[in-house]
Design an enzyme around this catalytic site. Structure first.
Site, PDB file in Angstrom:
ATOM      1  N   ASP A  82      56.990  -1.790 -40.321  1.00  0.00           N
ATOM      2  CA  ASP A  82      57.425  -0.554 -40.955  1.00  0.00           C
ATOM      3  C   ASP A  82      58.794  -0.761 -41.596  1.00  0.00           C
ATOM      4  OD1 ASP A  82      57.229   2.153 -41.627  1.00  0.00           O
ATOM      5  OD2 ASP A  82      58.277   2.798 -39.812  1.00  0.00           O
ATOM      6  N   ASP A 104      59.591  -1.185 -48.410  1.00  0.00           N
ATOM      7  CA  ASP A 104      60.296   0.034 -48.804  1.00  0.00           C
ATOM      8  C   ASP A 104      61.290  -0.277 -49.921  1.00  0.00           C
ATOM      9  OD1 ASP A 104      61.721   2.349 -49.085  1.00  0.00           O
ATOM     10  OD2 ASP A 104      62.320   2.522 -46.975  1.00  0.00           O
ATOM     11  N   HIS A 174      62.760  11.832 -41.886  1.00  0.00           N
ATOM     12  CA  HIS A 174      62.805  10.991 -40.697  1.00  0.00           C
ATOM     13  C   HIS A 174      63.663  11.628 -39.605  1.00  0.00           C
ATOM     14  CE1 HIS A 174      61.882   7.639 -43.656  1.00  0.00           C
ATOM     15  NE2 HIS A 174      61.048   7.355 -42.683  1.00  0.00           N
ATOM     16  N   GLY A 204      56.709  12.079 -39.629  1.00  0.00           N
ATOM     17  CA  GLY A 204      55.662  13.032 -39.280  1.00  0.00           C
ATOM     18  C   GLY A 204      55.978  13.920 -38.097  1.00  0.00           C
ATOM     19  N   ASN A 225      53.206   8.836 -39.764  1.00  0.00           N
ATOM     20  CA  ASN A 225      54.089   8.060 -38.898  1.00  0.00           C
ATOM     21  C   ASN A 225      54.751   9.008 -37.900  1.00  0.00           C
ATOM     22  OD1 ASN A 225      53.401   5.968 -40.577  1.00  0.00           O
ATOM     23  ND2 ASN A 225      55.493   5.458 -41.162  1.00  0.00           N
ATOM     24  N   THR A 228      59.769  10.111 -33.454  1.00  0.00           N
ATOM     25  CA  THR A 228      60.756  10.897 -32.716  1.00  0.00           C
ATOM     26  C   THR A 228      60.141  11.675 -31.560  1.00  0.00           C
ATOM     27  OG1 THR A 228      62.156  11.079 -34.669  1.00  0.00           O
ATOM     28  CG2 THR A 228      62.512  12.687 -32.927  1.00  0.00           C
TER      29      THR A 228
END
Length: 277
Positions: A82, A104, A174, A204, A225, A228
């Site tokens: 990731d 990314d 995020h 997500g 994703n 957290t």
């Protein structure tokens, strides 16, 4: 052996109207719990090694851990890098046995992002590995602001890079600890209308459960994703295990008590994506 590429789990999801969880790993305890949860829900799972995980554990070790879990799992397991920020990040992950890499380039201008991502797609596909790219920048709670994905740019990005999945910025953030917000449904529909690639939501954890289920069924979003909220479940279980007996010092015994709570939290996350059981 049930090791799978990202394309192998997302294409059925796209066709059948469900999503797959990209679960962010930090160590053995959580990645093992995620696979246990996926088996209990009879759904594929994507184990993700992000920058924080890689700072703690070297990629060659993570690759072996992911593949070991996959080889003993009853459901497809993707070993996913990731937020790879360079071609070298992605190359090392491929060499270490990862079956999927996410490059990314979202902070760079569109033309550069397309060129860089296309080169990594070519490298990954030559090795039999999937590649996810990102168009539009997804920001951080309390940090960098997001830059929303332009649908026309998304169409160009998907067409010219050949990515297997495309991460988009549509109100997601995020490190979000609450679910008070929601995604920009109109922007998602506009992107859906001009692309046919599986879409990915980073950050997500901040998306309400009902919206996750709705979008899994009714849009091309095939991957959420989640990090957290699962880290919060792990942290709560760890604090309880430590505080219940302050005289304990054996970390193996303490960490063992995080397993069931994290499995339960991950099952709740995965169930919302609607994969057929």
């Amino acid at each position: 052996m049930t090791i799978a590429t990202l394309a192998e789990v997302l294409q059925p999801a796209l066709k059948q109207g469900y999503a797959v969880g990209g679960l962010v790993c930090l160590g053995w305890e959580d990645m093992r719990a995620y696979v246990t949860a996926a088996e209990a829900e009879n759904t594929p799972v994507i184990l993700q090694a992000g920058p924080g995980c890689r700072a703690h554990t070297p990629l060659p070790i993570l690759g072996k851990m992911f593949r070991h879990l996959a080889e003993n799992a009853s459901v497809p397991v993707v070993a996913h890098l990731d937020h790879g920020y360079t071609a070298e990040d992605c190359r090392i992950a491929i060499d270490c046995g990862f079956t999927s890499v996410m490059f990314d380039g979202s902070r760079t201008p569109l033309a550069q992002n397309i060129a860089d991502t296309a080169a990594i797609v070519e490298m990954a596909h030559a090795a039999g590995v999937s590649c996810e790219g990102e168009i539009g920048f997804v920001g951080y709670a309390g940090g960098e602001n997001s830059a929303g994905t332009d649908p026309d740019e998304a169409a160009q990005f998907a067409r010219e890079t050949g990515v297997d999945a495309m991460a988009i910025s549509v109100g997601n953030v995020h490190l979000q600890q609450d679910k008070d917000g929601g995604l920009d449904l109109d922007r998602i529909k506009a992107i859906d209308a001009v692309t046919d690639v599986p879409l990915v939501i980073h950050g997500g954890s901040g998306v309400p459960m009902a919206q996750r289920t709705l979008l899994s069924r009714q849009s091309s979003i095939c991957k959420f994703n989640i990090g957290t909220e699962l880290r919060m479940a792990f942290g709560a279980a760890l604090r309880h295990a430590v505080n219940v007996d302050p005289s304990r010092f054996d970390r193996a015994e303490i960490l063992k008590e995080t397993h069931d709570p994290v499995v339960d939290a991950a099952r709740t996350v995965l169930r919302a994506f609607g994969a057929p059981r």
